[in-house]
Enzyme design. Structure first.
Site, PDB file in Angstrom:
ATOM      1  N   ASP A 294     -16.325 -36.331 -21.488  1.00 38.97           N
ATOM      2  CA  ASP A 294     -15.110 -35.961 -20.769  1.00 38.97           C
ATOM      3  C   ASP A 294     -14.381 -37.214 -20.285  1.00 38.97           C
ATOM      4  O   ASP A 294     -14.998 -38.161 -19.798  1.00 38.97           O
ATOM      5  CB  ASP A 294     -15.486 -35.070 -19.578  1.00 38.97           C
ATOM      6  CG  ASP A 294     -14.271 -34.432 -18.927  1.00 38.97           C
ATOM      7  OD1 ASP A 294     -13.462 -33.836 -19.656  1.00 38.97           O
ATOM      8  OD2 ASP A 294     -14.143 -34.533 -17.693  1.00 38.97           O
ATOM      9  N   GLU A 342     -13.281 -36.839 -25.709  1.00 37.10           N
ATOM     10  CA  GLU A 342     -12.190 -36.054 -25.117  1.00 37.10           C
ATOM     11  C   GLU A 342     -11.054 -37.031 -24.821  1.00 37.10           C
ATOM     12  O   GLU A 342     -11.027 -37.698 -23.786  1.00 37.10           O
ATOM     13  CB  GLU A 342     -12.687 -35.351 -23.847  1.00 37.10           C
ATOM     14  CG  GLU A 342     -11.681 -34.377 -23.243  1.00 37.10           C
ATOM     15  CD  GLU A 342     -10.749 -35.032 -22.252  1.00 37.10           C
ATOM     16  OE1 GLU A 342      -9.575 -35.276 -22.631  1.00 37.10           O
ATOM     17  OE2 GLU A 342     -11.166 -35.297 -21.129  1.00 37.10           O
ATOM     18  N   ASP A 399      -9.865 -25.910 -19.329  1.00 34.17           N
ATOM     19  CA  ASP A 399      -8.772 -26.243 -18.414  1.00 34.17           C
ATOM     20  C   ASP A 399      -7.448 -25.590 -18.807  1.00 34.17           C
ATOM     21  O   ASP A 399      -6.462 -25.720 -18.070  1.00 34.17           O
ATOM     22  CB  ASP A 399      -8.574 -27.765 -18.356  1.00 34.17           C
ATOM     23  CG  ASP A 399      -9.604 -28.453 -17.480  1.00 34.17           C
ATOM     24  OD1 ASP A 399     -10.123 -27.804 -16.556  1.00 34.17           O
ATOM     25  OD2 ASP A 399      -9.878 -29.642 -17.711  1.00 34.17           O
TER      26      ASP A 399
END
Length: 503
Positions: A294, A342, A399
């Site tokens: 992430d 990501e 998200d």
């Protein structure tokens, strides 16, 4: 990674009778569904124990598993719970009420520990002892931290008495001796989590399903790692962050996102040859087969916000460790790191160069593809005709809104672009997006299960920039239907994405 596809579903979202998804029968049922649907990947969010706000991206440990994911049914099968212990908590269907579930389940897990002490055989006792020996590089600090959290009403470690907050050896040793049984129970919970997870992973592998995990680049301030190794982080004399992590204003928020995580002292980590990151990634790869990193762009440069700032508007870009960190990871773990970068947000050429030099797949989000008109329609790098092979394409992430929720809320010019690009009337827009992802040249196509079910905004997992009502969504008991599996399998077969063993 061969050409494949899969589904994003956090284990807490699984159905079941105990108020929260777990590693028990419904997790195995989901693996069976993935096999029937021709899906080779199960992607999930971070698996650690959550703190305030219940976000899996603000875990209490970078190594521990979340005890709330332990299956009561499997504990009963092991003989450590009685059938009468399994009365379920009264929580609303379709969501996790973390407070009620946590209170009920921790009490249940305490009974399981007492059952283990009373009834476990020699093999199980030796397996527990071996686990404690093998994991002592993080386990002892974590259970002490978790015990102190419980003692002081879950308050952050900076609110504890100084001799405990700042780890005076004599005070910690005395506290540990006084609470030895409690600490051993916490070790037991981590042993059970690892045992149940290992069995589930083996079952998934037998059915051609690989697991995709998630490592947040930063760790929570209120975590075992920051408490036990404050020298790795930018903290003041009281243990509070002098600067914190986040991102500047972006797609999700006009004031940016102030995550609040303390920033690393990368120079200190480098002096230790990035040992914390080596062990963190090694541990995660013992649980899963691929790892999504992430906020990958933070390795090249991260947004530094003063600890006194209330938003992320004011900050600065600071160089990250870059290739030096990944050289250390490769020396320790091998050249072929099974990572997904990501690479969303403010991405520069330097970030792309780092990703490509490491030969890591990035991410493309189809919802973003139709919202960007820079240079005119058709130019977005996220549109399928601009994809590259070394890529994972998503309809959306945890998200994002669901595709159906996004479609219902989007403007007509965007809808018109979507209809013309996908040659659709939009009546099954979620399937149009799934088909577009699967037909892409990208080596992997992944979508949240909410999109396959055609659910609306009510099924969002997270709404960035908000602090309430997130992470609670759960599946209905009848979600894994043969009709849904058949439709997904047909598309995965059509576009050459079936797992090798199913092909």
């Amino acid at each position: 990674m061969h050409r494949t596809s899969g589904i994003v579903l956090h284990p807490t979202c699984l159905p079941g009778p105990y108020g929260i998804g777990d590693l028990g029968p419904d997790a195995y049922r989901f693996v069976d569904f993935l096999e029937a649907a021709g899906q080779g990947l199960w992607q999930m969010l971070p698996l650690g124990p959550t703190g305030y706000g219940d976000s899996p991206y603000q875990c209490l440990s970078a190594f521990a598993g979340n005890p709330l994911l332990i299956s009561p049914d499997l504990l009963a099968e092991d003989g450590w719970l009685d059938p009468g212990d399994l009365a379920a908590p009264l929580t609303p269907a379709g969501q996790v009420v973390f407070g009620a579930v946590r209170k009920w389940k921790l009490g249940l897990l305490g009974r399981a520990y007492r059952g283990f002490l009373a009834r476990a055989g020699a093999d199980d006792r030796e397996a527990f002892a071996a686990f404690c020996r093998e994991q002592d590089h993080w386990l002892d600090a974590y259970v002490l931290y978790a015990g102190l959290k419980a003692k002081y009403d879950q308050r952050p470690w900076t609110d504890w008495p100084d001799e405990l907050a700042f780890r005076h050896p004599a005070a910690l040793a005395a506290w540990g001796r006084a609470h030895a049984e409690w600490l051993d129970r916490e070790r037991f919970l981590q042993f059970v989590f690892a045992r149940q997870w290992r069995r589930l992973r083996a079952y998934a592998h037998e059915r051609g399903v690989r697991l995709v995990g998630d490592i947040p680049i930063f760790v929570a301030h209120d975590s075992s790692e920051v408490w036990s190794h404050p020298e790795w982080f930018q903290l003041d004399a009281r243990g509070l962050p002098t600067v914190v992590a986040g991102v500047p204003p972006d797609y999700f928020s006009v004031t940016g996102q102030r995550w609040g995580n303390p920033l690393y002292r990368w120079d200190r980590l480098a002096e230790e040859d990035y040992g914390f990151w080596v062990e963190r990634l090694r541990h995660t790869l013992d649980l899963v087969d691929l790892v999504r990193i992430d906020h990958f762009r933070g390795f090249e440069a991260y947004w530094e916000i003063s600890g006194a700032e209330e938003t992320a508007v004011h900050g600065r870009w600071v160089p990250g460790p870059g290739r030096d960190l990944f050289r250390a990871l490769r020396r320790a773990l091998g050249q072929d790191l099974p990572l997904i970068a990501e690479d969303l947000g403010v991405i520069t050429e330097d970030v792309e160069d780092l990703r490509d030099d490491l030969e890591l797949p990035g991410m493309a989000i189809l919802q973003f593809a139709f919202e960007s008109t820079t240079g005119g329609f058709g130019r977005s790098q996220y549109l399928p005709h601009n994809h590259r092979r070394r890529l994972v394409v998503y309809t959306g992430t945890h998200d994002n809104n669901t595709v159906r929720g996004w479609w219902d809320a989007t403007d007509e010019p965007v809808r018109d672009h979507v209809r013309r690009y996908l040659n659709t009337d939009g009546s099954e827009i979620h399937w149009d997006f799934i088909r577009a992802a699967l037909s892409s040249v990208a080596q992997a196509a992944v979508f949240p299960l909410q999109d396959a079910l055609g659910l609306g905004a009510e099924a969002c997992m997270n709404r960035p920039g908000t602090t309430e009502g997130n992470w609670t969504w759960r599946l209905a008991d009848d979600a894994f239907t043969p009709v849904l599996a058949g439709r997904l399998r047909e598309l995965s077969e059509l576009y050459g994405r079936l797992p090798f063993r199913a092909g």
